[in-house]
Design an enzyme around this catalytic site. Structure first.
Site, PDB file in Angstrom:
ATOM      1  N   HIS A  76       0.835  -1.213   0.000  1.00  0.00           N
ATOM      2  CA  HIS A  76       0.000   0.000   0.000  1.00  0.00           C
ATOM      3  C   HIS A  76       0.870   1.264   0.000  1.00  0.00           C
ATOM      4  O   HIS A  76       0.444   2.307   0.501  1.00  0.00           O
ATOM      5  CB  HIS A  76      -0.953   0.034   1.202  1.00  0.00           C
ATOM      6  CG  HIS A  76      -1.686  -1.252   1.418  1.00  0.00           C
ATOM      7  ND1 HIS A  76      -2.922  -1.504   0.872  1.00  0.00           N
ATOM      8  CD2 HIS A  76      -1.341  -2.382   2.093  1.00  0.00           C
ATOM      9  CE1 HIS A  76      -3.317  -2.725   1.221  1.00  0.00           C
ATOM     10  NE2 HIS A  76      -2.365  -3.288   1.951  1.00  0.00           N
ATOM     11  N   SER A  96      16.360  20.565 -16.389  1.00  0.00           N
ATOM     12  CA  SER A  96      15.229  21.439 -16.708  1.00  0.00           C
ATOM     13  C   SER A  96      15.761  22.684 -17.397  1.00  0.00           C
ATOM     14  O   SER A  96      16.835  23.184 -17.051  1.00  0.00           O
ATOM     15  CB  SER A  96      14.511  21.827 -15.425  1.00  0.00           C
ATOM     16  OG  SER A  96      13.755  23.008 -15.613  1.00  0.00           O
ATOM     17  N   LYS A 145      17.183  20.856 -11.046  1.00  0.00           N
ATOM     18  CA  LYS A 145      16.462  19.633 -11.380  1.00  0.00           C
ATOM     19  C   LYS A 145      17.324  18.568 -12.037  1.00  0.00           C
ATOM     20  O   LYS A 145      18.212  18.849 -12.818  1.00  0.00           O
ATOM     21  CB  LYS A 145      15.302  19.954 -12.335  1.00  0.00           C
ATOM     22  CG  LYS A 145      14.228  20.783 -11.689  1.00  0.00           C
ATOM     23  CD  LYS A 145      13.253  19.925 -10.926  1.00  0.00           C
ATOM     24  CE  LYS A 145      12.194  19.502 -11.887  1.00  0.00           C
ATOM     25  NZ  LYS A 145      11.168  18.708 -11.352  1.00  0.00           N
ATOM     26  N   GLU A 171      10.146   7.945 -17.250  1.00  0.00           N
ATOM     27  CA  GLU A 171       8.770   8.414 -17.460  1.00  0.00           C
ATOM     28  C   GLU A 171       8.284   8.007 -18.850  1.00  0.00           C
ATOM     29  O   GLU A 171       7.126   7.640 -19.042  1.00  0.00           O
ATOM     30  CB  GLU A 171       8.708   9.928 -17.292  1.00  0.00           C
ATOM     31  CG  GLU A 171       8.995  10.372 -15.858  1.00  0.00           C
ATOM     32  CD  GLU A 171       9.282  11.859 -15.781  1.00  0.00           C
ATOM     33  OE1 GLU A 171       8.373  12.658 -16.049  1.00  0.00           O
ATOM     34  OE2 GLU A 171      10.428  12.235 -15.454  1.00  0.00           O
TER      35      GLU A 171
END
Ligand code: ARG
Length: 478
Positions: free
Chosen positions: A157, A278, A284, A291
């Site tokens: 979970h 970025s 970043k 992704e």
């Protein structure tokens, strides 16, 4: 313009509509398979005395010449105006050898050609994907070796559950990827049926030796029914299913890597070479490749469900709708190949932060160990669960964990707690306490690691992947 069927028609096809129906830009990938199928077909016709030996030899040599020309200049396929790869090969052949070339299509249909081509293609291409699956497993095994006895939390979970060896986590993905390898093998087996002899739908009226064709083309079986064969793309759906489920796996792995390398978890450091920055935020370091893997899994699932939708309404036999299979399957193949390569590159270069992981594995997730400790001293598990739960709740409320308790504190909860509790309630002790072969116990993990490592170097698989299923140079470089 003359094409494969112009005899029946008064007018030339509407050029735009003809272009709409063309599949050459997509099925040009089947060129080697189409030539192999035609070569075998010509030999089968010769063997049955439908073709003279001279014509057979001339066709086989002509097909060799076409293949050589295409390999020397693949852009031939882009310049050609043919309807599909089958029409391309036949035209090129006739241009080279004249009338003998026009005899090649005797007793044969493009409906079975496309089936034999695609089956041959998947037979030789699936091992390439399987090899890429093995590369990911190798990357996982090397991370598992590197992890040694490091611990981290496992999650259910997405809440901290129990300490596990970091190696156990890596090997969990390996176990699943081995199922993906098997599923690709199943798809490869399903493609292993020789369809020629089915004709357009009713079979062929020449006594063709289908066993000879199967053997020549490297198939172990012949299809059962010509009607079924002409409209059967189940083997394509099975391939797409194998791709979709493997992509689903990679997507879940990608999600874990994204989480575990985030500032919030900080369990691993993503290598710069597989991260992106970025354009605006200088701090970043983004996991874009992971992704993209996660994103492409959605596309792979769409390919499978789209293809099932295309098939479900078709009447018996060949229908042109079936032409849609190749763009979808090639897309799924390319995406899976790219994703496997990317995941292997990312996993291989992750740097573990052992201290952060151990710290995260040391908190209240040791509550099961407290319960097991009490059970070891004769307490029924349900009672032990309650005692441990009460301690955990108190610690949670005061922002502490089990390591904050003195012996008096422990004994305040129950008199069976003794000195040994300190050594029992650690991530390392928790891991050592796991005894089953599937568990995170160090002995079990060492055995699993050795077994998985051995799986990656299975000589039978290595040999088959290296040679290709047909062991023949005719099928081109993969
Ligand atoms: N390009 C077709 C396909 O991919 C080949 C078979 C065409 N047969 C036909 N009768 N139009 O399915």
């Amino acid at each position: 313009m003359a094409n494969l069927w112009s005899g029946r028609f008064d007018s030339a096809p509407n050029a735009d509509v003809f272009d709409f129906g063309k599949s050459l830009p997509v099925d040009k990938r089947l060129i080697d398979d189409d030539i192999a199928g035609s070569r075998a077909w010509a030999q089968a016709l010769g063997k049955s005395h439908v073709l003279s030996q001279t014509d057979t030899d001339s066709i086989v040599a002509g097909l060799d010449a076409v293949q050589e020309a295409v390999h020397a200049d693949p852009s031939m396929l882009d310049r050609a105006d043919d309807e599909d790869v089958h029409a391309f090969v036949e035209r090129e052949l006739v241009e080279r050898i004249g009338d003998a070339g026009k005899r090649l299509h005797t007793g044969r249909s493009r409906n079975e050609q496309v089936s034999v081509d695609f089956r041959l293609y998947l037979r030789r291409r699936i091992p390439v994907l399987q090899r890429a699956v093995v590369s990911v497993v190798e990357a996982l095994v090397s991370q598992a070796e590197r992890a040694g006895d490091a611990t981290m939390p496992s999650y259910t979970h997405l809440r901290r559950a129990q300490p596990v060896l970091v190696a156990h986590v890596w090997l969990s993905y390996a176990a699943a990827l081995r199922r993906d390898w098997d599923r690709l093998e199943t798809a490869r087996h399903e493609a292993d049926l020789m369809p020629l002899g089915s004709g357009a739908i009713a079979g062929t009226s020449y006594a063709i030796d289908t066993a000879f064709l199967a053997e020549t083309l490297g198939f172990s079986r012949v299809t059962l029914n010509s009607i079924d064969t002409s409209g059967d793309r189940d083997f394509v759906a099975s391939f797409m299913y194998a791709c979709a489920l493997c992509m689903t796996r990679l997507s879940r792995m990608a999600e874990d890597v994204i989480l575990f390398t985030s500032e919030e978890f900080g369990f691993f450091e993503l290598a710069d070479e597989v991260a992106t920055g970025s354009s605006l935020m200088p701090q970043k370091k983004n996991p874009d490749p992971m992704e993209l893997v996660r994103g492409k899994a959605g596309t792979a699932i769409g390919v499978l469900s789209g293809w099932l939708a295309t098939m479900k309404g078709l009447p018996l036999g060949y229908n042109k709708d079936l032409q849609e299979d190749k763009a979808l399957a090639f897309g799924a193949e390319d995406d899976l190949d790219g994703c496997l390569m990317t995941v292997a590159a990312v996993v291989r270069t992750l740097t573990p932060r052992v201290g952060v992981m151990r710290q995260a594995a040391s908190g209240l997730l040791l509550a099961t160990e407290v319960a097991d400790y009490l059970v070891g001293r004769g307490m029924p598990f349900r009672t032990a669960h309650e005692v441990s739960g009460r301690i955990a709740r108190d610690l949670y409320e005061s922002g502490r964990d089990f390591s904050a308790l003195t012996l008096d504190d422990w004994r305040g909860y129950h008199e069976v707690f003794e000195d040994g509790v300190f050594a029992a309630i650690t991530p390392e002790a928790a891991v050592r306490a796991r005894l089953t072969p599937q568990s995170t116990g160090p002995d079990a993990v060492a055995a699993a690691l050795a077994e998985t490592r051995a799986w990656t170097v299975d000589p039978f698989r290595e040999e088959r992947c290296a040679e290709g299923p047909l062991g023949s140079p005719l099928f081109g470089a993969v």
